[in-house]
Design an enzyme around this catalytic site. Structure first.
Site, PDB file in Angstrom:
ATOM      1  N   CYS A   2      -3.514   4.952   8.105  1.00 45.35           N
ATOM      2  CA  CYS A   2      -2.880   4.036   7.149  1.00 45.35           C
ATOM      3  C   CYS A   2      -3.753   4.051   5.908  1.00 45.35           C
ATOM      4  O   CYS A   2      -4.883   3.575   5.932  1.00 45.35           O
ATOM      5  CB  CYS A   2      -2.779   2.625   7.722  1.00 45.35           C
ATOM      6  SG  CYS A   2      -2.074   1.432   6.559  1.00 45.35           S
ATOM      7  N   GLU A 105       3.703   5.871   4.326  1.00 46.61           N
ATOM      8  CA  GLU A 105       3.236   7.055   5.037  1.00 46.61           C
ATOM      9  C   GLU A 105       3.958   8.268   4.451  1.00 46.61           C
ATOM     10  O   GLU A 105       5.060   8.139   3.911  1.00 46.61           O
ATOM     11  CB  GLU A 105       3.498   6.937   6.548  1.00 46.61           C
ATOM     12  CG  GLU A 105       2.794   7.978   7.388  1.00 46.61           C
ATOM     13  CD  GLU A 105       1.300   8.056   7.105  1.00 46.61           C
ATOM     14  OE1 GLU A 105       0.907   8.952   6.296  1.00 46.61           O
ATOM     15  OE2 GLU A 105       0.538   7.248   7.654  1.00 46.61           O
TER      16      GLU A 105
END
Length: 221
Positions: A2, A105
């Site tokens: 992340c 993402e």
């Protein structure tokens, strides 16, 4: 991993959602492209309840000689926390929540990487499982943190093989509790979030540059 996320909910909403007790937090600027190295909103707990604080994203252990190590420690793998001395010592007393509305993402495609915005179905703010620490140098004390990741769920698997640990509300209470957690407890808490309660969609590469900001980042293609 992340490496980028957002937080734009109103402070009142966040304070109620996470039952914050500290009144000194009076303002929260909406942020749509939060990146490593920046100060972020997190929640920790003590005998007086939950409190917001603002650590730097990228864990700098107490033993570190150079704070730049934080850029290499923005994430910690849930599966190996107990094996890494840096993270293992934080598991008992320095657990926190990283407050977010969504995260980004990048999916590998033939023509490059396509960014996606991922959020909860009801668009409510949530907490990533995190760990924090203090780093001191010549009287300067810096709070820093890392976001814990796990294997991707069914929704995320097509985008990336890892995802941040999003805690359920029940799990948040256990995670913030100052009691020691066994490996069994940790294993049960640090799992992938229910894919049926999440939503992902492709967005513009405008998000790629961490200097870019604004709600237009969330626009779908």
């Amino acid at each position: 991993m992340c490496g980028r996320y957002n937080l734009f909910s109103e402070l009142k909403t966040i304070a109620e959602r996470f039952q914050l007790m500290n009144s000194e937090v009076s303002e929260l600027v909406p942020r749509y492209n939060i990146a490593p190295g920046q100060d972020i909103m997190a929640v920790r707990s003590d005998k007086n309840g939950n409190h917001a604080f603002f650590p730097r994203w990228g864990l700098v252990p107490t033993w570190a000689k150079d704070p730049k190590i934080g850029y290499k420690m923005i994430n910690a793998r849930a599966e190996t926390l107990h094996e890494k001395p840096t993270f293992k010592r934080l598991l008992s007393r320095k657990r926190c929540l990283i407050v977010a509305d969504g995260f980004y993402e990048w999916k590998k495609e033939k023509n490059g990487k396509q960014p996606y915005h991922i959020h909860l179905d009801d668009r409510s703010p949530f907490g990533f499982a995190g760990l924090w620490d203090e780093w001191e140098n010549q009287g300067e004390v810096i709070h820093t943190c890392t976001i814990i990741t796990t294997e991707a769920n069914e929704l995320m698997r097509d985008i990336h093989h890892r995802m941040p640990v999003i805690l359920t509300r029940d799990s948040e209470e256990a995670w913030l509790d100052q009691a020691d957690l066994s490996m069994t407890d940790l294993t049960e808490l640090l799992v992938a979030y229910d894919p049926n309660a999440m939503f992902a969609y492709p967005i513009s590469t405008f998000v790629n540059n961490s200097r870019n900001e604004g709600k237009d980042i969330l626009n779908s293609l």
